[in-house]
Write a protein that holds these residues in place. Structure first.
Motif, PDB file in Angstrom:
ATOM      1  N   ALA A 184      -6.184  -3.854  14.659  1.00 39.99           N
ATOM      2  CA  ALA A 184      -5.515  -5.051  15.183  1.00 39.99           C
ATOM      3  C   ALA A 184      -4.523  -5.596  14.160  1.00 39.99           C
ATOM      4  O   ALA A 184      -3.379  -5.924  14.499  1.00 39.99           O
ATOM      5  CB  ALA A 184      -6.562  -6.104  15.539  1.00 39.99           C
ATOM      6  N   VAL A 185      -4.947  -5.672  12.909  1.00 36.02           N
ATOM      7  CA  VAL A 185      -4.108  -6.321  11.890  1.00 36.02           C
ATOM      8  C   VAL A 185      -3.020  -5.374  11.364  1.00 36.02           C
ATOM      9  O   VAL A 185      -1.852  -5.733  11.314  1.00 36.02           O
ATOM     10  CB  VAL A 185      -4.988  -6.840  10.718  1.00 36.02           C
ATOM     11  CG1 VAL A 185      -4.128  -7.468   9.624  1.00 36.02           C
ATOM     12  CG2 VAL A 185      -6.001  -7.855  11.238  1.00 36.02           C
ATOM     13  N   LYS A 186      -3.438  -4.134  10.988  1.00 42.55           N
ATOM     14  CA  LYS A 186      -2.471  -3.241  10.331  1.00 42.55           C
ATOM     15  C   LYS A 186      -1.612  -2.466  11.329  1.00 42.55           C
ATOM     16  O   LYS A 186      -0.429  -2.256  11.097  1.00 42.55           O
ATOM     17  CB  LYS A 186      -3.213  -2.240   9.437  1.00 42.55           C
ATOM     18  CG  LYS A 186      -3.789  -2.839   8.174  1.00 42.55           C
ATOM     19  CD  LYS A 186      -4.332  -1.715   7.321  1.00 42.55           C
ATOM     20  CE  LYS A 186      -4.970  -2.196   6.062  1.00 42.55           C
ATOM     21  NZ  LYS A 186      -5.702  -1.105   5.403  1.00 42.55           N
ATOM     22  N   PHE A 187      -2.206  -1.997  12.407  1.00 40.14           N
ATOM     23  CA  PHE A 187      -1.454  -1.145  13.339  1.00 40.14           C
ATOM     24  C   PHE A 187      -0.730  -1.970  14.394  1.00 40.14           C
ATOM     25  O   PHE A 187       0.447  -1.763  14.651  1.00 40.14           O
ATOM     26  CB  PHE A 187      -2.403  -0.138  13.990  1.00 40.14           C
ATOM     27  CG  PHE A 187      -1.710   0.910  14.821  1.00 40.14           C
ATOM     28  CD1 PHE A 187      -0.990   1.939  14.215  1.00 40.14           C
ATOM     29  CD2 PHE A 187      -1.767   0.881  16.208  1.00 40.14           C
ATOM     30  CE1 PHE A 187      -0.343   2.916  14.978  1.00 40.14           C
ATOM     31  CE2 PHE A 187      -1.127   1.846  16.978  1.00 40.14           C
ATOM     32  CZ  PHE A 187      -0.420   2.866  16.349  1.00 40.14           C
ATOM     33  N   PHE A 188      -1.443  -2.933  14.993  1.00 39.13           N
ATOM     34  CA  PHE A 188      -0.816  -3.748  16.050  1.00 39.13           C
ATOM     35  C   PHE A 188      -0.195  -5.035  15.499  1.00 39.13           C
ATOM     36  O   PHE A 188       0.402  -5.803  16.248  1.00 39.13           O
ATOM     37  CB  PHE A 188      -1.836  -4.080  17.143  1.00 39.13           C
ATOM     38  CG  PHE A 188      -2.253  -2.881  17.951  1.00 39.13           C
ATOM     39  CD1 PHE A 188      -1.357  -2.248  18.795  1.00 39.13           C
ATOM     40  CD2 PHE A 188      -3.530  -2.359  17.855  1.00 39.13           C
ATOM     41  CE1 PHE A 188      -1.733  -1.129  19.538  1.00 39.13           C
ATOM     42  CE2 PHE A 188      -3.919  -1.247  18.582  1.00 39.13           C
ATOM     43  CZ  PHE A 188      -3.008  -0.624  19.424  1.00 39.13           C
ATOM     44  N   LYS A 189      -0.359  -5.277  14.189  1.00 41.03           N
ATOM     45  CA  LYS A 189       0.254  -6.429  13.500  1.00 41.03           C
ATOM     46  C   LYS A 189      -0.102  -7.762  14.166  1.00 41.03           C
ATOM     47  O   LYS A 189       0.746  -8.660  14.286  1.00 41.03           O
ATOM     48  CB  LYS A 189       1.793  -6.306  13.447  1.00 41.03           C
ATOM     49  CG  LYS A 189       2.311  -4.935  13.019  1.00 41.03           C
ATOM     50  CD  LYS A 189       2.228  -4.770  11.533  1.00 41.03           C
ATOM     51  CE  LYS A 189       2.787  -3.425  11.064  1.00 41.03           C
ATOM     52  NZ  LYS A 189       2.153  -2.916   9.883  1.00 41.03           N
ATOM     53  N   ALA A 190      -1.347  -7.868  14.649  1.00 42.96           N
ATOM     54  CA  ALA A 190      -1.750  -9.104  15.332  1.00 42.96           C
ATOM     55  C   ALA A 190      -2.009 -10.219  14.323  1.00 42.96           C
ATOM     56  O   ALA A 190      -2.595  -9.990  13.266  1.00 42.96           O
ATOM     57  CB  ALA A 190      -3.007  -8.840  16.142  1.00 42.96           C
ATOM     58  N   LYS A 191      -1.570 -11.418  14.673  1.00 41.03           N
ATOM     59  CA  LYS A 191      -1.826 -12.596  13.836  1.00 41.03           C
ATOM     60  C   LYS A 191      -2.988 -13.409  14.422  1.00 41.03           C
ATOM     61  O   LYS A 191      -3.624 -14.180  13.733  1.00 41.03           O
ATOM     62  CB  LYS A 191      -0.577 -13.499  13.791  1.00 41.03           C
ATOM     63  CG  LYS A 191       0.656 -12.809  13.206  1.00 41.03           C
ATOM     64  CD  LYS A 191       0.712 -13.000  11.689  1.00 41.03           C
ATOM     65  CE  LYS A 191       1.964 -12.387  11.096  1.00 41.03           C
ATOM     66  NZ  LYS A 191       1.897 -10.913  10.996  1.00 41.03           N
ATOM     67  N   LYS A 192      -3.187 -13.228  15.759  1.00 40.51           N
ATOM     68  CA  LYS A 192      -4.258 -13.979  16.428  1.00 40.51           C
ATOM     69  C   LYS A 192      -5.161 -12.991  17.178  1.00 40.51           C
ATOM     70  O   LYS A 192      -4.675 -12.214  18.006  1.00 40.51           O
ATOM     71  CB  LYS A 192      -3.657 -14.997  17.403  1.00 40.51           C
ATOM     72  CG  LYS A 192      -2.948 -16.152  16.680  1.00 40.51           C
ATOM     73  CD  LYS A 192      -2.726 -17.328  17.602  1.00 40.51           C
ATOM     74  CE  LYS A 192      -1.516 -17.122  18.472  1.00 40.51           C
ATOM     75  NZ  LYS A 192      -1.240 -18.285  19.344  1.00 40.51           N
ATOM     76  N   ILE A 193      -6.443 -13.041  16.852  1.00 39.86           N
ATOM     77  CA  ILE A 193      -7.394 -12.113  17.482  1.00 39.86           C
ATOM     78  C   ILE A 193      -8.499 -12.920  18.164  1.00 39.86           C
ATOM     79  O   ILE A 193      -9.042 -13.859  17.583  1.00 39.86           O
ATOM     80  CB  ILE A 193      -8.003 -11.163  16.424  1.00 39.86           C
ATOM     81  CG1 ILE A 193      -6.882 -10.334  15.767  1.00 39.86           C
ATOM     82  CG2 ILE A 193      -9.047 -10.223  17.042  1.00 39.86           C
ATOM     83  CD1 ILE A 193      -7.307  -9.547  14.559  1.00 39.86           C
ATOM     84  N   GLY A 194      -8.797 -12.549  19.395  1.00 41.85           N
ATOM     85  CA  GLY A 194      -9.858 -13.226  20.147  1.00 41.85           C
ATOM     86  C   GLY A 194     -11.000 -12.258  20.437  1.00 41.85           C
ATOM     87  O   GLY A 194     -10.898 -11.059  20.163  1.00 41.85           O
ATOM     88  N   GLY A 251     -11.565   3.900   5.285  1.00 42.78           N
ATOM     89  CA  GLY A 251     -10.813   2.934   6.062  1.00 42.78           C
ATOM     90  C   GLY A 251      -9.756   3.583   6.933  1.00 42.78           C
ATOM     91  O   GLY A 251      -9.856   4.767   7.270  1.00 42.78           O
ATOM     92  N   LEU A 252      -8.740   2.787   7.271  1.00 38.69           N
ATOM     93  CA  LEU A 252      -7.720   3.234   8.229  1.00 38.69           C
ATOM     94  C   LEU A 252      -6.712   4.161   7.565  1.00 38.69           C
ATOM     95  O   LEU A 252      -6.195   3.859   6.494  1.00 38.69           O
ATOM     96  CB  LEU A 252      -7.001   2.010   8.797  1.00 38.69           C
ATOM     97  CG  LEU A 252      -6.185   2.232  10.064  1.00 38.69           C
ATOM     98  CD1 LEU A 252      -7.086   2.523  11.260  1.00 38.69           C
ATOM     99  CD2 LEU A 252      -5.325   1.009  10.364  1.00 38.69           C
ATOM    100  N   VAL A 253      -6.461   5.279   8.221  1.00 33.62           N
ATOM    101  CA  VAL A 253      -5.453   6.218   7.706  1.00 33.62           C
ATOM    102  C   VAL A 253      -4.338   6.295   8.737  1.00 33.62           C
ATOM    103  O   VAL A 253      -4.524   6.788   9.847  1.00 33.62           O
ATOM    104  CB  VAL A 253      -6.063   7.629   7.494  1.00 33.62           C
ATOM    105  CG1 VAL A 253      -5.027   8.578   6.886  1.00 33.62           C
ATOM    106  CG2 VAL A 253      -7.309   7.549   6.626  1.00 33.62           C
ATOM    107  N   ILE A 254      -3.149   5.726   8.357  1.00 31.50           N
ATOM    108  CA  ILE A 254      -1.985   5.790   9.256  1.00 31.50           C
ATOM    109  C   ILE A 254      -0.961   6.699   8.582  1.00 31.50           C
ATOM    110  O   ILE A 254      -0.627   6.489   7.420  1.00 31.50           O
ATOM    111  CB  ILE A 254      -1.363   4.390   9.497  1.00 31.50           C
ATOM    112  CG1 ILE A 254      -2.434   3.403   9.970  1.00 31.50           C
ATOM    113  CG2 ILE A 254      -0.224   4.470  10.498  1.00 31.50           C
ATOM    114  CD1 ILE A 254      -1.973   1.967  10.084  1.00 31.50           C
ATOM    115  N   LYS A 255      -0.514   7.708   9.340  1.00 28.82           N
ATOM    116  CA  LYS A 255       0.449   8.647   8.733  1.00 28.82           C
ATOM    117  C   LYS A 255       1.783   7.958   8.476  1.00 28.82           C
ATOM    118  O   LYS A 255       2.225   7.147   9.270  1.00 28.82           O
ATOM    119  CB  LYS A 255       0.667   9.839   9.669  1.00 28.82           C
ATOM    120  CG  LYS A 255      -0.394  10.908   9.464  1.00 28.82           C
ATOM    121  CD  LYS A 255      -0.140  12.078  10.380  1.00 28.82           C
ATOM    122  CE  LYS A 255      -1.365  12.990  10.417  1.00 28.82           C
ATOM    123  NZ  LYS A 255      -1.344  13.903  11.541  1.00 28.82           N
TER     124      LYS A 255
END
Lengths: 292, 413
Positions: free
Chosen positions: B180-190, B409-413
Motif C-alpha cells: 500500500a505504502v511503497k507500491f501504491f503510494k497510499a497516504k491513507k489506509i483503511g 521484505g518487499l522486492v520491487i524490480k
C-alpha cells in the motif's frame, strides 16, 4: 449531516429486508399461533428455486419470480399437511422443536444437493446502479424491496381486516375449537396460511439474495434479524413487523456509524431488551389473553 | 508339562535340545525385534503409513475441508499407484475440526489414540488449528499445516509443527502495508474485517503502519453472519482511504463490495487469501474488478498453470473430481508433496523424530505448486516468498510485479 441522512436511508434499506422476514413470522403466528423457526430455510428454498428458474430454465427475473411463487406455495401446503397439522395441538415446545428440526433438515439437504458454494443472484433491475438524491444514494433494488414490503404489509393488513377468510384466520388463531364450532374449515385455513407464508418467504428470498452476498445454504441466518424485528414491532401486528424491521435497520446503522461497528449487535440487542422491558408486547403488539 | 510340547526323542539338557532352544530363542528375539520396530512407531506398518488429515469438514467453513482433503488425497493416490514411499503406501484418515478448538482437540485425539496415525496433515480454520497445538506439543506427533494462516503455529517454535500454507497473518500484514505504502503510494489506509481469529491480522497491520509513522484512517469490523455493512462503509467513505484492507471471507466480502458500490465508496481494495479464490470472482462478478489479493502459490495460477507439477495437478484433479481446483486444493496437494519428501528422507526405519529431522533438511525444495520450501531447526515456516494478484475484467487474475519474502521484505524490480 449528509452522513447522518445516508445512515438513515441505508438503515431503511437494510430494515426493509428485516421487515419482509418479520412479516412472515407474524403471519404464521397470527394465523396459527406457531413460532416458525424454519422461516430462514424457507427463504433459502425460495431463493434456490428462483435461481434454478433463472440459470437452468433461462427464465427472466420476473417470470422466475412467478414460477417460484407457485412452487413455494405448493411446498408450504405440503409442509402444513405432512408435518404441521399433526402437531398443531401439541405443546409450544414440540412445535418449536419440529420447526427447528425441519430447518436443519432443509439446510443439510441443500448442502448435500448443491454444496456449500455461494452463487451470485441477479438484481431485479439490471446492474442496480445507485440513484443519487442530492448527496444521498439509494439503489433500485432497495427501493424495490421497500415498496414491496410496504405493499405486502398493506395487502395482508387489508386481508386480515376486511376479508371473510382473513377474519376466519384470526378467529382460528384465537381459538381453534370455537372457530370449528362456528363452521370454519380450520384445515383449509392452516393450509392457506402456510401457502401464503411460503409465497412471502419465496418473495423475500428472491429479493434479498443479491443483497446478502448471494445464495448459499446458510443464507437463512438473516431470519434472526427478522425475528428480532417482529418482536420489536409486536408479534401480533403486521404493521408492527414492518416498523420493527425498519427501526432495527436504522438503529443498527446509527449505532454502527456513531458508536462502534464492533459493538453494533450488542447495542441493538440492548435497545431491544430495554424496549421490551418497558413495553413487553412490542411497539404495536396487543396483550394476549392466553399463556402458552 | 514340558513333555507335552517336546518331541519324545529329545532328552532335556541334551545337545539337540540346546540347539533347538537356541534356534527358538533366536527366532523369538527376531520376531520381538521386528514386531517392536513397527509397533513402537504408531501408524507405521511394514507396508503402510497412516496419516491423519485434520481439517474443517463441517460448520461455517465446511466448504474448505472438502478441498483440503481432495488435494492431499489426489497426491497420495498418485503416490500409492507409483509404489508408495520407501515401499510403504499412505493410508489417509480424516478428522473433522468443525472450525472449533474443542472439536479439533477431540478429533485429533481420536486420530492419535484410536486410529494410531503416524503424523498429522492439513488444518483448516485458524481457530481450530491453534487450539490443537497444546495437544500436539504434549503428544509429540508431527503436524504439517498446509492451509492455516495463523503465525501462532510456528511462533514460538513448536518442535513438531511445520507450516507452509497460506500467507501468515504477520507476513500478510507487513506485505499489505508495504504494498500500500511503497507500491501504491497510499497516504491513507483503511480497514474492514471480521472479528475473531481471522481478524487478528489487524494488530499486525497497525504494527506495520507504525514503521511508516502512519495510522489507519478508519478501522471497521463486523461479526458473522452480518448481512449489512452499510454503516461501516459510510464511515470508511467519510475517511476516504486510497487503499482499504479487506480481511473477510468470500460471502461477506461480496456484501461489502456490493454495498460499497451502492454507497458510492471508491478505493483500492486489498484482500487476504480467503478471498483470493475463483469463487470470490464468481460471486462478486464485476464488483471484484481491481481488487488486489495476497497469493500463496508462488508464481502459479490454477487457471494458467506453468510448471509441469501444476499442469499435472490441475489435469488430474479435474479428471478425478470434475471441477477446476483453486489455491486451497493446490496448497493441500503441495503439503502432501513436502510431507512425503520428509518421510522419504527419513528413510526406511521411520520414526517421528527422523521425520522431523528430515523436514528440517529441506532447503529451497521445489514443489512446483508453491514457492520453494525451506525448513531449518530454528524455522518451521517454509514458504520462501509471496506475491499479489489483481482481478481483471472477465474474472481473470494477474500477478502484480513485486515479491515479498519473510525477513527480506518487499522486492520491487
Amino acid at each position: 449531516m449528509d452522513l447522518f441522512f445516508q445512515q438513515i436511508i441505508s438503515g431503511i434499506a437494510s430494515g426493509s429486508l428485516y421487515a419482509l422476514i418479520a412479516l412472515g413470522f407474524t403471519l404464521i403466528y397470527k394465523a396459527t399461533d406457531i413460532l416458525n423457526f424454519m422461516q430462514g430455510e424457507l427463504i433459502m428454498i425460495g431463493a434456490y428455486a428462483g435461481f434454478t428458474c433463472i440459470t437452468l430454465l433461462k427464465l427472466s427475473y420476473f417470470s422466475a419470480f412467478l414460477v417460484t411463487l407457485v412452487i413455494s406455495g405448493l411446498i408450504g401446503i405440503m409442509l402444513e399437511r405432512i408435518f404441521i397439522r399433526s402437531i398443531i395441538r401439541s405443546s409450544i415446545t414440540i412445535i418449536i422443536m419440529v420447526t427447528v428440526a425441519l430447518g436443519i433438515i432443509f439446510r443439510s439437504m441443500a448442502r448435500n444437493i448443491v454444496g456449500d458454494d455461494v452463487y451470485r443472484f441477479p438484481y431485479a433491475f439490471g446492474n442496480n446502479e445507485p440513484i443519487h438524491l442530492g448527496y444521498i444514494l439509494i439503489t433500485p433494488q432497495s427501493i424495490f424491496i421497500i415498496v414491496i414490503s410496504v405493499l405486502i404489509m398493506s395487502l395482508l393488513y387489508s386481508f386480515f381486516k376486511f376479508t371473510r377468510i382473513g377474519k376466519a384466520m384470526r378467529a382460528t388463531q384465537q381459538s381453534q375449537k370455537t372457530a370449528k364450532l362456528m363452521g370454519i374449515n380450520t384445515g383449509f385455513i392452516y393450509s392457506l396460511t402456510w401457502a401464503i407464508n411460503s409465497l412471502l418467504t419465496a418473495t423475500t428470498g428472491i429479493m434479498i439474495a443479491p443483497l446478502v452476498g448471494g445464495i448459499s445454504p446458510e443464507m437463512g441466518w438473516v431470519a434472526v434479524k427478522g425475528f428480532t424485528a417482529a418482536i420489536l414491532g409486536g408479534f401480533t401486528s403486521l404493521p408492527g413487523s414492518v416498523v420493527g424491521g425498519f427501526l432495527l435497520g436504522v438503529l443498527e446503522n446509527l449505532s454502527g456509524g456513531y458508536i462502534s461497528s464492533s459493538f453494533k449487535d450488542i447495542i441493538v440487542f440492548l435497545i431491544l431488551i430495554a424496549a421490551l422491558v418497558f413495553k413487553p408486547t412490542g411497539l404495536f403488539g396487543k396483550k394476549s389473553g392466553r399463556k402458552v | 508339562m514340558v513333555h507335552l510340547f517336546c518331541p519324545k526323542n529329545i532328552i532335556i539338557g541334551g545337545r539337540k535340545m540346546k540347539i533347538f532352544r537356541i534356534v527358538i530363542l533366536g527366532l523369538v528375539i527376531c520376531l520381538i525385534f521386528i514386531g517392536t520396530s513397527y509397533s513402537q512407531v504408531p501408524g507405521v506398518a511394514k507396508d503402510t503409513i497412516k496419516i491423519g488429515m485434520i481439517t474443517t469438514m463441517s460448520g461455517p467453513a465446511g466448504w474448505m475441508g472438502k478441498m483440503i482433503k481432495t488435494g492431499a488425497e489426489l497426491y497420495f493416490d498418485e503416490l500409492n499407484q507409483a509404489g508408495g514411499v520407501n515401499g510403504r503406501k499412505i493410508v489417509m484418515i480424516t478428522g473433522d475440526d468443525e472450525c472449533t478448538a474443542s472439536k479439533a482437540i477431540s478429533s485429533t485425539k481420536r486420530l492419535i489414540e484410536r486410529n494410531q496415525v503416524f503424523t498429522l496433515l492439513g488444518g483448516g480454520c485458524s481457530v481450530a488449528v491453534v487450539g490443537m497445538i497444546p495437544l500436539i506439543d504434549e503428544t509429540g506427533i508431527p503436524f504439517y499445516s498446509s492451509i492455516s494462516a495463523s503465525e501462532r503455529l510456528v511462533v514460538p517454535l513448536h518442535k513438531t509443527v511445520f507450516h507452509a500454507g497460506n500467507v501468515r497473518f504477520d507476513h500478510a500484514s507487513e506485505f499489505m502495508v508495504d504494498m500500500a505504502v511503497k507500491f501504491f503510494k497510499a497516504k491513507k489506509i483503511g480497514y474492514i474485517g471480521i472479528t475473531g481469529e481471522y481478524g487478528a491480522v489487524l494488530k499486525f497491520l497497525e504494527k506495520g503502519l507504525n514503521k511508516y509513522q502512519m495510522k489507519m484512517v478508519s478501522v471497521e469490523t463486523y461479526n458473522l453472519p452480518d448481512t449489512d455493512m452499510s454503516s461501516q462503509i459510510l464511515k470508511l467513505k467519510a475517511a476516504d482511504p486510497e487503499v482499504t484492507i479487506l480481511q473477510s471471507y468470500v460471502k461477506d466480502a461480496a456484501i461489502i463490495l456490493r454495498q460499497a458500490k451502492d454507497l458510492g465508496f471508491k478505493t483500492l481494495w486489498m484482500g487476504g487469501t480467503a478471498v483470493a479464490t475463483g469463487d470470490f470472482m464468481k460471486v462478486t462478478g464485476n464488483d471484484s474488478v481491481g481488487v488486489v489479493m495476497l497469493w500463496s502459490l508462488g508464481e502459479e495460477l490454477p487457471e494458467n498453470p506453468r510448471s509441469p507439477q501444476m499442469v499435472n495437478f490441475i489435469t488430474k484433479y479435474k479428471n478425478k473430481y470434475g471441477y477446476q481446483p483453486d489455491f486451497v486444493e493446490a496448497l493441500s496437494y503441495a503439503g502432501a508433496i513436502v510431507l512425503t519428501e520428509g518421510i522419504k528422507r527419513a528413510g526406511k526405519d521411520l520414526t517421528r523424530e527422523k521425520l522431523i529431522g528430515a523436514l528440517e533438511t529441506l532447503r529451497e525444495f521445489p514443489t512446483g505448486i508453491t514457492a520453494p520450501i525451506t525448513f531449518t531447526k530454528d524455522n518451521h515456516f517454509g514458504i520462501s516468498y509471496y506475491k499479489m494478484v489483481q482481478v481483471k475484467p472477465g474474472s481473470r487474475r494477474e500477478f502484480l510485479e513485486p515479491k515479498w519474502a519473510p525477513g527480506k521484505g518487499l522486492v520491487i524490480k
